[in-house]
Design a protein around this motif. Sequence first.
Motif, PDB file in Angstrom:
ATOM      1  N   LEU A 194      22.490  16.323  24.958  1.00 16.88           N
ATOM      2  CA  LEU A 194      23.453  15.494  24.242  1.00 16.88           C
ATOM      3  C   LEU A 194      24.368  14.749  25.202  1.00 16.88           C
ATOM      4  N   ARG A 195      24.766  15.421  26.282  1.00 14.64           N
ATOM      5  CA  ARG A 195      25.625  14.775  27.272  1.00 14.64           C
ATOM      6  C   ARG A 195      24.901  13.596  27.917  1.00 14.64           C
ATOM      7  N   GLY A 196      23.630  13.767  28.230  1.00 14.33           N
ATOM      8  CA  GLY A 196      22.857  12.674  28.811  1.00 14.33           C
ATOM      9  C   GLY A 196      22.752  11.491  27.865  1.00 14.33           C
ATOM     10  N   GLU A 197      22.509  11.767  26.582  1.00 16.22           N
ATOM     11  CA  GLU A 197      22.434  10.692  25.592  1.00 16.22           C
ATOM     12  C   GLU A 197      23.782   9.998  25.442  1.00 16.22           C
ATOM     13  N   ASP A 198      24.842  10.785  25.452  1.00 13.32           N
ATOM     14  CA  ASP A 198      26.186  10.222  25.321  1.00 13.32           C
ATOM     15  C   ASP A 198      26.531   9.311  26.493  1.00 13.32           C
ATOM     16  N   LEU A 199      26.205   9.757  27.704  1.00 10.88           N
ATOM     17  CA  LEU A 199      26.515   8.956  28.880  1.00 10.88           C
ATOM     18  C   LEU A 199      25.732   7.652  28.869  1.00 10.88           C
TER      19      LEU A 199
ATOM     20  N   ARG B  15      24.917   6.096  26.210  1.00 11.80           N
ATOM     21  CA  ARG B  15      25.579   5.282  25.203  1.00 11.80           C
ATOM     22  C   ARG B  15      26.852   4.648  25.767  1.00 11.80           C
ATOM     23  N   THR B  16      27.590   5.380  26.587  1.00 11.09           N
ATOM     24  CA  THR B  16      28.813   4.800  27.167  1.00 11.09           C
ATOM     25  C   THR B  16      28.485   3.630  28.085  1.00 11.09           C
ATOM     26  N   GLU B  17      27.367   3.740  28.806  1.00  9.01           N
ATOM     27  CA  GLU B  17      26.961   2.626  29.662  1.00  9.01           C
ATOM     28  C   GLU B  17      26.635   1.395  28.827  1.00  9.01           C
ATOM     29  N   VAL B  18      25.964   1.629  27.695  1.00  9.06           N
ATOM     30  CA  VAL B  18      25.606   0.517  26.811  1.00  9.06           C
ATOM     31  C   VAL B  18      26.861  -0.153  26.261  1.00  9.06           C
ATOM     32  N   ILE B  19      27.917   0.650  26.013  1.00 12.95           N
ATOM     33  CA  ILE B  19      29.166   0.099  25.483  1.00 12.95           C
ATOM     34  C   ILE B  19      29.992  -0.549  26.591  1.00 12.95           C
ATOM     35  N   ALA B  20      30.180   0.168  27.696  1.00 14.97           N
ATOM     36  CA  ALA B  20      31.132  -0.259  28.727  1.00 14.97           C
ATOM     37  C   ALA B  20      30.636  -1.451  29.538  1.00 14.97           C
ATOM     38  N   LEU B  21      29.366  -1.452  29.922  1.00 15.11           N
ATOM     39  CA  LEU B  21      28.881  -2.512  30.811  1.00 15.11           C
ATOM     40  C   LEU B  21      28.977  -3.904  30.180  1.00 15.11           C
ATOM     41  N   PRO B  22      28.493  -4.115  28.948  1.00 19.10           N
ATOM     42  CA  PRO B  22      28.623  -5.459  28.376  1.00 19.10           C
ATOM     43  C   PRO B  22      30.070  -5.908  28.206  1.00 19.10           C
ATOM     44  N   ILE B  23      30.939  -4.998  27.753  1.00 21.01           N
ATOM     45  CA  ILE B  23      32.341  -5.378  27.559  1.00 21.01           C
ATOM     46  C   ILE B  23      32.985  -5.728  28.896  1.00 21.01           C
ATOM     47  N   THR B  24      32.665  -4.940  29.924  1.00 21.90           N
ATOM     48  CA  THR B  24      33.193  -5.235  31.260  1.00 21.90           C
ATOM     49  C   THR B  24      32.706  -6.595  31.741  1.00 21.90           C
ATOM     50  N   LEU B  25      31.421  -6.876  31.529  1.00 22.17           N
ATOM     51  CA  LEU B  25      30.864  -8.160  31.958  1.00 22.17           C
ATOM     52  C   LEU B  25      31.531  -9.319  31.228  1.00 22.17           C
TER      53      LEU B  25
ATOM     54  N   PRO C 137      29.627  20.518  19.400  1.00 19.92           N
ATOM     55  CA  PRO C 137      29.245  19.712  18.230  1.00 19.92           C
ATOM     56  C   PRO C 137      28.024  20.262  17.505  1.00 19.92           C
ATOM     57  N   ARG C 138      28.036  20.085  16.193  1.00 20.35           N
ATOM     58  CA  ARG C 138      26.913  20.558  15.362  1.00 20.35           C
ATOM     59  C   ARG C 138      25.754  19.579  15.350  1.00 20.35           C
ATOM     60  N   ASP C 139      25.860  18.500  16.121  1.00 19.43           N
ATOM     61  CA  ASP C 139      24.702  17.617  16.304  1.00 19.43           C
ATOM     62  C   ASP C 139      23.585  18.340  17.039  1.00 19.43           C
ATOM     63  N   ILE C 140      23.939  19.411  17.750  1.00 21.66           N
ATOM     64  CA  ILE C 140      22.949  20.214  18.469  1.00 21.66           C
ATOM     65  C   ILE C 140      22.314  21.182  17.470  1.00 21.66           C
ATOM     66  N   PRO C 141      20.993  21.135  17.270  1.00 22.71           N
ATOM     67  CA  PRO C 141      20.348  22.036  16.297  1.00 22.71           C
ATOM     68  C   PRO C 141      20.654  23.506  16.552  1.00 22.71           C
ATOM     69  N   ALA C 142      20.704  23.905  17.824  1.00 28.32           N
ATOM     70  CA  ALA C 142      20.973  25.311  18.135  1.00 28.32           C
ATOM     71  C   ALA C 142      22.350  25.746  17.652  1.00 28.32           C
TER      72      ALA C 142
ATOM     73  N   ALA D 142      33.749   8.303  22.297  1.00 28.46           N
ATOM     74  CA  ALA D 142      32.594   8.400  21.407  1.00 28.46           C
ATOM     75  C   ALA D 142      31.696   9.589  21.748  1.00 28.46           C
ATOM     76  N   LEU D 143      31.988  10.289  22.847  1.00 30.65           N
ATOM     77  CA  LEU D 143      31.165  11.434  23.214  1.00 30.65           C
ATOM     78  C   LEU D 143      31.345  12.570  22.220  1.00 30.65           C
ATOM     79  N   HIS D 144      30.362  13.466  22.188  1.00 33.53           N
ATOM     80  CA  HIS D 144      30.420  14.590  21.268  1.00 33.53           C
ATOM     81  C   HIS D 144      31.112  15.810  21.872  1.00 33.53           C
ATOM     82  N   ILE D 145      31.088  15.943  23.201  1.00 36.89           N
ATOM     83  CA  ILE D 145      31.690  17.095  23.857  1.00 36.89           C
ATOM     84  C   ILE D 145      33.212  16.954  23.780  1.00 36.89           C
ATOM     85  N   MET D 146      33.882  17.940  23.182  1.00 36.71           N
ATOM     86  CA  MET D 146      35.297  17.808  22.841  1.00 36.71           C
ATOM     87  C   MET D 146      36.171  17.512  24.057  1.00 36.71           C
ATOM     88  N   GLU D 147      35.999  18.249  25.143  1.00 34.11           N
ATOM     89  CA  GLU D 147      36.869  18.040  26.301  1.00 34.11           C
ATOM     90  C   GLU D 147      36.659  16.657  26.907  1.00 34.11           C
TER      91      GLU D 147
END
Length: 735
Positions: free
Chosen positions: A171-176, A178-188, A407-412, A671-676
């Motif tokens: 989930l952390r890898g997917e979140d990161l 996603r942040t690149e997809v959000i941050a890079l275009p806005i920065t550009l 987060p409960r997005d994790i099936p486990a 937008a990340l799922h990990i609370m901290e």
Amino acid sequence: MTNPSVKMARWSAGHPWRAIAGWFLFVVVCLGIGIGVGGNAATSADFRIGEAGRAESMAAEGGLQQKPVEHILITAKPGTAGLDARAAGAAARDAAARMKRLPEVESVSAPIRSGDGTAVRVEVTLRGPELEGKKHVEPLHAQTAEVRAAHPGVRVEETGGPSISKGIEKLRGEDLSRTEVIALPITLITLLVVFGSVSLAVVPIMLALTSIAAAIGLSMLASHVFPDAGVSANIILLIGMAVGVDYTLFYLKREREERARSGGRLSPRAVVEIAAATSGRAVVLSGLAVAVSSATLYLAGDVIFSSIATGAIVVTLAAVVSSLTVLPALLAKLGQWAERRAARRARRGRPARRLRSKDGGRITTAMLRPVERRPAATLIVGLLVMLALAAPLLNLNLTDMGRESHPRDIPAMRTYDRLNAAFPELKATHQVVVRADPGQTDEVAAALRDLAARASGDRGPSGALLHGASELRTSPDGRISVLELAVPHYGSTDEARASLTAVRGEHVPATVGRLGVETAVTGDVARYTDYPEHQKNRMPMIIGSLLLVTFAMTVWAFRSVALGLVGVLLNLLSAGAALGLLTLVFQGTWAEGLLDFTSTGSIGSRVPLFLFVILFGLSMDYQVFVISRIREAVLAGAPTRDAVLGGIRASAGVVTSAAFVMVTVFGSFVALHIMEMKQMGFALAVAVLLDAAVIRIVILPSLMLLLGERSWWPSRPSRRGHDPMVTGPSLEKVV
């Protein structure tokens, strides 16, 4: 014009292709060596803190340390009347038989039925250390899937520490991503608006990304000194995008400003050298401030904060090096190409495009108007606003984010909830560890059984504090004994903490404590309790060191004790206000839908310390850049009042742009799922926004206007020509 940043820029601008090739070679070498050597991941021993850590070390001596455990849970399928006992038993036996055949498995329990008969579980213990379970859990998942297919009449699931850790990693890898997809275009887009040029907009992003790549390789090498707790890559991405773009932005804006001011009289190389003498020096000071501030995290005595410090330091220094080496080369080449295009336009009879130097926008001018007229009143208003935002900090509740907060997005995690509902004794544990002479084994065992009996009678407002189930284990040599007590409450709850207090404060002293043996209590509850306590104990020392470092860096940079004190005050204000807003948002429930989180009623124990340290470093970016512009004007002969107002206007555009980039990067982590990580991103985004909008445009100029010439106490800057940051006619010698 003889300081090191100018010398490096002069060489790079004079040998642009060598500098560009050298930088990319440096990045490739850093990555290559890092990958070749490999990273050094932190082990379970690196995470041991406080009494819980001491108990875990004792247990490990006897081979009784925590092992990675998975649970195969069999329940009724949704929509059915209830659990078919025969079908559940057959599935459990099949799962146990399959798991026993796996080389990754150390032991498998017999099927265990829940007290209410709604579930059956099989406990599977993996080989190896607790933290490495996630590396070996995939074969278990495959077998669980086969059991599920073979027994369609029941629901078969798997959960446990390894499965949850694996899910968090994914989930952390997917979140990161996603942040690149959000941050890079806005920065550009932001950089396109700032510069109006695709080539200039791409340069900061390219240098930030290459700095991140170099830092990842360097962090792998550094992990052999400071083991990586798994957060270094996140920090490198978070900090790298922010400072990498910011430092390049400071340099680029100054280069364009000087080019516009010269009106074509200075060569591209000369303009680059002037930018190096001014913004280049500010970048070096800012980078050193971030690195030195981050280094105070090593004082926490915690592998997680050591990893954060290492990641922040290597990526910041990599960004500084890129801005001093390859950036001047790129600017020199871009300047030469711009001159050629201008010459071609002139030959065709077209007017040359002229760059204009702007001294701030309408919003900045409007905000500075009351500051200029009534600095005392605006200072009081600004301070009251920041203190009001910091007020919720008085109710700050720090806890270590337990497994139940994931987060409960994790099936486990969804299976984890069903497991704990059926088997509440699995929610948490206490482990009483005793080290004694082998001859005392029987005596210790009797005392521990007495402890279990005493503790089972403890009750709180909501019921029993302990489940009543216990397990006693003794090492083969008889020296180490471990009593495990089941706690039917999640480790971060008040009931769980109350049970820990009773075990440590009453039951241990009354039983094994009387034998004169060494005892300590660990377990889920103790870990979640001892870690925040450890941070609270270390925080005064770290914050004291941070304040001292910030003060010393500012005094060293500007030769002013007054500005050193101002810098410390302003950083405390922005950090306090950001933490206050963080407390208001995340400890309550009103913003859950807005920011997509479930409140735990607390703030992660690592967040405040992380925020203080990183923010103090990043705030120095704006502080150094803004005060440098003010000091330039003073050195050029302007009165301090005019220099303050002019410096704020001159730097407002670049500070606003840099802040917008930082807020975008940090805000994407909300937008990340990990609370901290969500809390860290929110706090940093808010802090940078307040720092740029309130501190640097309202409070800082108000203070400096009130202080006047005393701002430079105890020294007074010598006028024109005695500082490398001064720009003026003398710099035309570099043409």
